[in-house]
Design an enzyme around this catalytic site. Structure first.
Site, PDB file in Angstrom:
ATOM      1  N   GLU A 127       0.626  -1.423  -0.071  1.00  0.00           N
ATOM      2  CA  GLU A 127       0.489  -0.075   0.255  1.00  0.00           C
ATOM      3  C   GLU A 127       1.079   1.061   0.486  1.00  0.00           C
ATOM      4  O   GLU A 127       1.762   1.300   0.311  1.00  0.00           O
ATOM      5  CB  GLU A 127      -1.119   0.115   1.057  1.00  0.00           C
ATOM      6  CG  GLU A 127      -0.204   0.391   2.619  1.00  0.00           C
ATOM      7  CD  GLU A 127      -0.934  -0.235   3.352  1.00  0.00           C
ATOM      8  OE1 GLU A 127      -1.504   0.312   4.190  1.00  0.00           O
ATOM      9  OE2 GLU A 127      -0.619  -1.603   4.341  1.00  0.00           O
ATOM     10  N   LYS A 129       2.668   4.191   1.266  1.00  0.00           N
ATOM     11  CA  LYS A 129       3.632   5.260   2.101  1.00  0.00           C
ATOM     12  C   LYS A 129       2.958   6.563   2.603  1.00  0.00           C
ATOM     13  O   LYS A 129       3.516   7.407   1.437  1.00  0.00           O
ATOM     14  CB  LYS A 129       4.929   5.248   2.225  1.00  0.00           C
ATOM     15  CG  LYS A 129       5.641   5.660   3.974  1.00  0.00           C
ATOM     16  CD  LYS A 129       6.797   5.227   3.502  1.00  0.00           C
ATOM     17  CE  LYS A 129       7.036   5.273   5.705  1.00  0.00           C
ATOM     18  NZ  LYS A 129       7.597   6.922   4.940  1.00  0.00           N
ATOM     19  N   ASP A 131       2.959  10.567   2.998  1.00  0.00           N
ATOM     20  CA  ASP A 131       3.851  11.213   3.837  1.00  0.00           C
ATOM     21  C   ASP A 131       3.505  12.406   4.177  1.00  0.00           C
ATOM     22  O   ASP A 131       2.977  13.131   4.003  1.00  0.00           O
ATOM     23  CB  ASP A 131       4.480  11.846   2.520  1.00  0.00           C
ATOM     24  CG  ASP A 131       5.854  12.869   2.601  1.00  0.00           C
ATOM     25  OD1 ASP A 131       6.015  12.446   4.499  1.00  0.00           O
ATOM     26  OD2 ASP A 131       6.313  13.332   2.449  1.00  0.00           O
ATOM     27  N   TYR A 238      -4.596   2.349   8.427  1.00  0.00           N
ATOM     28  CA  TYR A 238      -3.677   1.376   8.411  1.00  0.00           C
ATOM     29  C   TYR A 238      -3.612  -0.053   9.581  1.00  0.00           C
ATOM     30  O   TYR A 238      -2.379  -0.797   8.732  1.00  0.00           O
ATOM     31  CB  TYR A 238      -2.289   1.632   7.194  1.00  0.00           C
ATOM     32  CG  TYR A 238      -1.285   3.320   7.353  1.00  0.00           C
ATOM     33  CD1 TYR A 238      -1.035   2.379   8.860  1.00  0.00           C
ATOM     34  CD2 TYR A 238      -1.409   4.048   7.052  1.00  0.00           C
ATOM     35  CE1 TYR A 238       0.144   3.769   9.567  1.00  0.00           C
ATOM     36  CE2 TYR A 238      -0.528   5.230   8.070  1.00  0.00           C
ATOM     37  CZ  TYR A 238      -0.264   5.113   9.119  1.00  0.00           C
ATOM     38  OH  TYR A 238       1.153   5.332   9.136  1.00  0.00           O
ATOM     39  N   LYS A 326      10.761   2.622  -0.470  1.00  0.00           N
ATOM     40  CA  LYS A 326      10.793   4.627  -1.326  1.00  0.00           C
ATOM     41  C   LYS A 326      11.161   3.716  -2.170  1.00  0.00           C
ATOM     42  O   LYS A 326      11.293   3.741  -2.673  1.00  0.00           O
ATOM     43  CB  LYS A 326      11.874   5.091  -0.164  1.00  0.00           C
ATOM     44  CG  LYS A 326      12.022   5.230   1.445  1.00  0.00           C
ATOM     45  CD  LYS A 326      10.602   5.342   1.781  1.00  0.00           C
ATOM     46  CE  LYS A 326      11.220   6.898   2.871  1.00  0.00           C
ATOM     47  NZ  LYS A 326      11.730   7.455   3.716  1.00  0.00           N
ATOM     48  N   CYS A 432      40.244  24.327  14.773  1.00  0.00           N
ATOM     49  CA  CYS A 432      38.579  24.960  15.240  1.00  0.00           C
ATOM     50  C   CYS A 432      38.389  25.804  14.812  1.00  0.00           C
ATOM     51  O   CYS A 432      38.499  26.910  15.637  1.00  0.00           O
ATOM     52  CB  CYS A 432      38.398  24.150  16.702  1.00  0.00           C
ATOM     53  SG  CYS A 432      36.624  24.724  16.752  1.00  0.00           S
ATOM     54  N   CYS A 435      36.919  27.792  18.367  1.00  0.00           N
ATOM     55  CA  CYS A 435      38.175  27.543  19.485  1.00  0.00           C
ATOM     56  C   CYS A 435      39.717  28.098  19.175  1.00  0.00           C
ATOM     57  O   CYS A 435      40.243  28.250  20.008  1.00  0.00           O
ATOM     58  CB  CYS A 435      37.648  26.862  21.087  1.00  0.00           C
ATOM     59  SG  CYS A 435      38.455  25.126  20.146  1.00  0.00           S
ATOM     60  N   CYS A 456      37.609  18.472  16.751  1.00  0.00           N
ATOM     61  CA  CYS A 456      38.488  19.498  17.466  1.00  0.00           C
ATOM     62  C   CYS A 456      38.855  18.876  18.940  1.00  0.00           C
ATOM     63  O   CYS A 456      38.143  18.892  19.705  1.00  0.00           O
ATOM     64  CB  CYS A 456      36.984  20.479  17.948  1.00  0.00           C
ATOM     65  SG  CYS A 456      37.698  22.054  19.369  1.00  0.00           S
ATOM     66  N   CYS A 462      36.195  24.770  24.578  1.00  0.00           N
ATOM     67  CA  CYS A 462      35.273  24.982  22.799  1.00  0.00           C
ATOM     68  C   CYS A 462      34.189  24.839  23.304  1.00  0.00           C
ATOM     69  O   CYS A 462      32.703  24.627  23.900  1.00  0.00           O
ATOM     70  CB  CYS A 462      34.926  23.908  22.115  1.00  0.00           C
ATOM     71  SG  CYS A 462      34.718  24.252  20.857  1.00  0.00           S
TER      72      CYS A 462
HETATM   73  S1  IVH Z   1       2.780   1.048   8.864  1.00  0.00           S
HETATM   74  C1  IVH Z   1       4.465  -1.062  12.769  1.00  0.00           C
HETATM   75  N1  IVH Z   1       1.574   2.120   6.907  1.00  0.00           N
HETATM   76  O1  IVH Z   1       5.589   5.603   8.012  1.00  0.00           O
HETATM   77  C2  IVH Z   1       4.360  -0.183  11.448  1.00  0.00           C
HETATM   78  N2  IVH Z   1       3.135   3.351   7.883  1.00  0.00           N
HETATM   79  O2  IVH Z   1       8.438   4.696   8.124  1.00  0.00           O
HETATM   80  C3  IVH Z   1       3.203   0.855  11.771  1.00  0.00           C
HETATM   81  N3  IVH Z   1       3.381   5.366   7.582  1.00  0.00           N
HETATM   82  O3  IVH Z   1       5.016   6.171  11.828  1.00  0.00           O
HETATM   83  C4  IVH Z   1       3.359   1.624  10.543  1.00  0.00           C
HETATM   84  N4  IVH Z   1       2.270   5.193   5.392  1.00  0.00           N
HETATM   85  O4  IVH Z   1       3.762   7.351  10.594  1.00  0.00           O
HETATM   86  C5  IVH Z   1       2.026   1.716   7.540  1.00  0.00           C
HETATM   87  N5  IVH Z   1       0.940   2.750   4.820  1.00  0.00           N
HETATM   88  C6  IVH Z   1       1.429   2.921   5.898  1.00  0.00           C
HETATM   89  C7  IVH Z   1       1.825   4.403   6.160  1.00  0.00           C
HETATM   90  C8  IVH Z   1       2.978   3.862   7.262  1.00  0.00           C
HETATM   91  C9  IVH Z   1       3.194   5.525   5.700  1.00  0.00           C
HETATM   92  C10 IVH Z   1       4.097   6.119   8.368  1.00  0.00           C
HETATM   93  C11 IVH Z   1       3.874   6.476   9.231  1.00  0.00           C
HETATM   94  C12 IVH Z   1       4.986   5.243  10.268  1.00  0.00           C
HETATM   95  C13 IVH Z   1       6.736   6.122   8.693  1.00  0.00           C
HETATM   96  C14 IVH Z   1       7.595   4.814   8.779  1.00  0.00           C
END
Ligand code: IVH
Length: 718
Positions: A127, A129, A131, A238, A326, A432, A435, A456, A462
């Site tokens: 699914e 991710k 942002d 999610y 990613k 440095c 200092c 340093c 410092c």
């Molecule tokens: S699962 C135990 N699913 O990504 C894991 N996280 O880098 C629970 N996030 O803190 C997270 N979309 O804020 C999950 N489809 C998705 C997500 C997601 C965004 C974020 C979430 C988490 C961060 C982890």
């Protein structure tokens, strides 16, 4: 409806409470009718009248304002500051993967951990991710009771009043939902709403926002829920935290349940079985990305079966059963205007490129880290060449900058065709810049290699190191003293007045006393004022008692981040025990040293850094002054009531047959045991599989209890 409603003026407190409850219900019902596709049953004017009545009663009886008050939904005067909320289950983050190979490795590691063959197929969900900001929303008996940000994963901020203003998030769950439900997901701002907001800001001559994520975060961390309400935040569910009952036994099924409960869930989630299908879905989401009305930065893969998730368990910060794949980072061209050196807490000289401002992936970038002297020269951490034709980075160069998520932007490469003819190589400083002490590249004792970092040698003399130390000490995950930010630390540090000066951490805690006897009053100094000084003292005094891991983290020992500090706190329990052991370990040998190295997750470099820190008499002296002012609380043992192995140190050795090594370790830790890599006096149990060798001998020699896998399983209950 029953008798004619009483007027607000002559209402008793009991009537008022009952009436507020009725209004909350009535208004919520109408909201639901209005926002669902049903026809509203009352006119807008009648609806407004209900709300006005609610407001009038609340104005007369402010102490009766309900958690679920309709005035909070559309915005009311600030009624909550962000109190800390300890998450019932920690909110973890995800490991990142960047390439197809990484994804294959992740999937292979899941199979390996579970001891499965490739043909015993495991299903994964995939699914987007999102942002945004993660949020945990708790319902008890079907009603929303709290909503908290992720915070440090253990403790978040209570933003319930603000979350209630998000229309997409149900205030109540349908009948039949478990008694305790924590729905987790991402709060975000749609790209279109973000653009509209910025247009409006521009029209009003106000400063525009940088990106949807930060705007969403800012909108949520408002004390006035009205502001949040005006920002049109959205949500995708999610994940979950505490659940008194599980409505499904798969990841996919859980999310589907959330959808039926009224939560928005992402339509691009799929359940897939093969690496090929998973990667194809990643590509597909990547293609759709520009057209989605929300920012995403990758695709998350999770093991679908909750039973397998439980077996896989967690590492310190992230689950083994999930990863975030990613999208590639975004890049842009700009020029290096200057190279400046920053001196950090540990004395590291970090070169920073000041860039002609450029937008990379929607964010304006003006600085990029150049890491260290070698990086500027084009040499990587292992001595490898990192740029084609060996070129270095120079002032005046046109460069490619890359930004990935929240990571500090990097200068990747130089466009050599555009290099000015008169440019010269950058000369890394030998002293440095703060200092003037010698700056050196140390030789790593263990590897014999020259360190990439120039440091340093000024130590406490410092100014940069000393102030950075203090800034670290008061920072959010350490002492977290509100009102003592970077600017204030600089001010107190520079002050020549003995009643104001803060040069080391203990000085923070003697400030109020020193001020009481002084004629130079902080409250008369510009930027402070009576109220803020009062708040500052209160914030300082509130921290006279602090969790042990925060105390250890705050000391600023090299290589000791939050995770290591937690490991140390958990292993030693109390500060005195920790310090005594570290001083006993001074010779880098003996029991104390071995015990430190036996802690899983602490390697030799970290162990040495800690011991070296305690060899410095000045550190010990500062800590002893600090301990006269503050008390680190004893570390909590993990919640494992009834576990026969809680608090015990266990070592696994030999080839295990009933479970994989990783699984054994994870299981033991979930029962509150500490798993160590080697046997020492502190070891309580050695679990030995066939072929166990020297560890078994050592355990016998030390009189440590030993058992085989079956005995271990019997002990922990199968
Ligand atoms: S699962 C135990 N699913 O990504 C894991 N996280 O880098 C629970 N996030 O803190 C997270 N979309 O804020 C999950 N489809 C998705 C997500 C997601 C965004 C974020 C979430 C988490 C961060 C982890």
């Amino acid at each position: 409806m029953s008798a004619a409603p009483a007027t607000v003026e002559n209402m008793s407190i009991e009537d008022a409470a009952a009436e507020l409850e009725r209004l909350a219900r009535e208004i919520a019902r109408n909201d639901e009718l209005y926002h669902g596709n049903d026809r509203p049953v009352i006119s807008d004017a009648d609806y407004d009248a209900l709300k006005r009545r609610n407001d009038a009663i609340e104005a007369r009886f402010p102490e009766l304002i309900r958690e679920d008050s309709p005035s909070r939904r559309v915005g009311a005067a600030p009624s909550v500051t962000f109190a800390p909320v300890v998450h019932a289950r920690p909110m973890l983050s995800l490991d990142n993967t960047f390439s197809q190979e990484d994804v294959q490795d992740f999937i292979a590691s899941v199979y390996r951990f579970l001891g499965r063959l490739p043909d015993q197929s495991i299903a994964f969900t995939a699914e987007p991710k999102i942002d945004g900001l993660s949020m945990s929303i708790r319902y008890e008996n079907g009603k929303m009771v709290s909503a908290a940000t992720r915070g440090d994963g253990t403790t978040g901020e209570n933003v319930t009043a603000n979350i209630r203003t998000i229309k997409e998030i149900p205030n109540a769950l349908p009948k039949g939902a478990p008694a305790v439900v924590e729905v987790r997901g991402e709060v975000y701002m749609a790209k279109s709403d973000f653009q509209a907001l910025n247009k409006q800001m521009e029209a009003e001559g106000k400063q525009t926002y940088v990106n949807p994520r930060n705007t969403a975060s800012g909108s949520l961390r408002q004390l006035d829920p009205k502001v949040t309400a005006s920002r049109k935040l959205k949500f995708f569910a999610y994940a979950w935290g505490e659940m008194s009952d599980m409505p499904s036994d798969t990841q996919f099924g859980m999310v589907e349940t959330f959808r039926t409960w009224g939560f928005p869930v992402n339509p691009l989630m799929r359940r897939l079985n093969s690496v090929a299908d998973i990667l194809a879905h990643y590509d597909d989401i990547g293609l759709k990305r520009p057209d989605l009305d929300y920012d995403i930065d990758g695709v998350v893969y999770k093991v679908d079966s909750l039973e397998l998730q439980a077996r896989l368990g967690f590492r310190s910060r992230s689950p083994r059963w999930a990863t975030a794949h990613k999208f590639p980072a975004e890049q842009a061209f700009t020029t290096v205007e200057k190279i400046e050196i920053q001196v950090g807490r540990t004395g590291a000289l970090t070169p920073v490129a000041r860039l002609t401002p450029i937008t990379v992936g929607g964010v304006v970038v003006t600085n990029a880290t150049l890491h260290n002297e070698d990086y500027i020269k084009g040499i990587g951490n292992s001595g490898e060449r990192i740029r084609e034709d060996d070129h270095d980075i120079r002032i005046g160069d046109t460069v490619i900058v890359q930004r990935a998520g929240d990571v500090i932007p990097q200068v990747l490469d130089v466009v050599m065709e555009k290099r000015p003819t008169d440019s010269v190589s950058y000369e890394f400083p030998k002293t440095c810049p703060v200092c003037g002490s010698h700056a050196v590249r140390e030789v790593n004792e263990k590897t014999g290699k020259v360190d990439a970092v120039t440091r340093c040698t000024g130590g406490f003399i410092c100014r940069a190191q000393a102030t950075e130390h203090l800034k670290h000490f008061v920072s959010r995950n350490a002492y977290d003293i509100e009102g003592l930010g970077s600017k204030q630390v600089d001010f107190f540090f520079e002050s020549e007045d003995p009643s104001l000066q803060i040069r080391t951490a203990p000085d923070i805690f003697t400030l109020e006393k020193r001020q009481a006897g002084s004629l130079t009053k902080l409250e008369n100094i510009e930027g402070f004022g009576k109220v803020s000084v009062g708040k500052l003292y209160a914030a300082i005094n509130e921290r006279r008692s602090i969790a042990l891991h925060r105390f250890i983290y705050a000391l600023g020992i090299r290589h000791v981040g939050e995770t290591t500090a937690k490991l140390l706190a958990r292993s030693y329990g109390a500060y005195e025990a920790f310090e005594t052991a570290m001083r006993e370990a001074a010779q880098l040998s003996g029991d104390a040293w071995n015990d430190l190295n036996a802690i899983e997750g602490i390697g030799e470099i970290v162990a040495r850094a800690i011991v070296e820190f305690y060899k410095e008499s000045r550190n010990v002296e500062v800590i002893s002054r600090l301990l006269a002012e503050v008390t680190p609380e004893a570390a909590e043992q993990p919640v494992t009531s009834g576990s026969p192995v809680a608090g015990k140190t266990v070592v696994f050795t030999g080839s295990l047959e009933k479970f994989t090594r990783d699984e054994a370790k994870a299981r033991a830790e979930s029962l509150g045991a500490k798993v160590a890599g080697s046997v020492s006096k502190k070891t309580d149990i050695l679990v030995a599989g066939p072929g166990a060798g020297s560890k078994l001998d050592k355990a016998r020699e030390l009189g440590v209890q030993t058992m085989d896998e079956d005995e271990w399983l019997a002990l922990i209950g199968g």
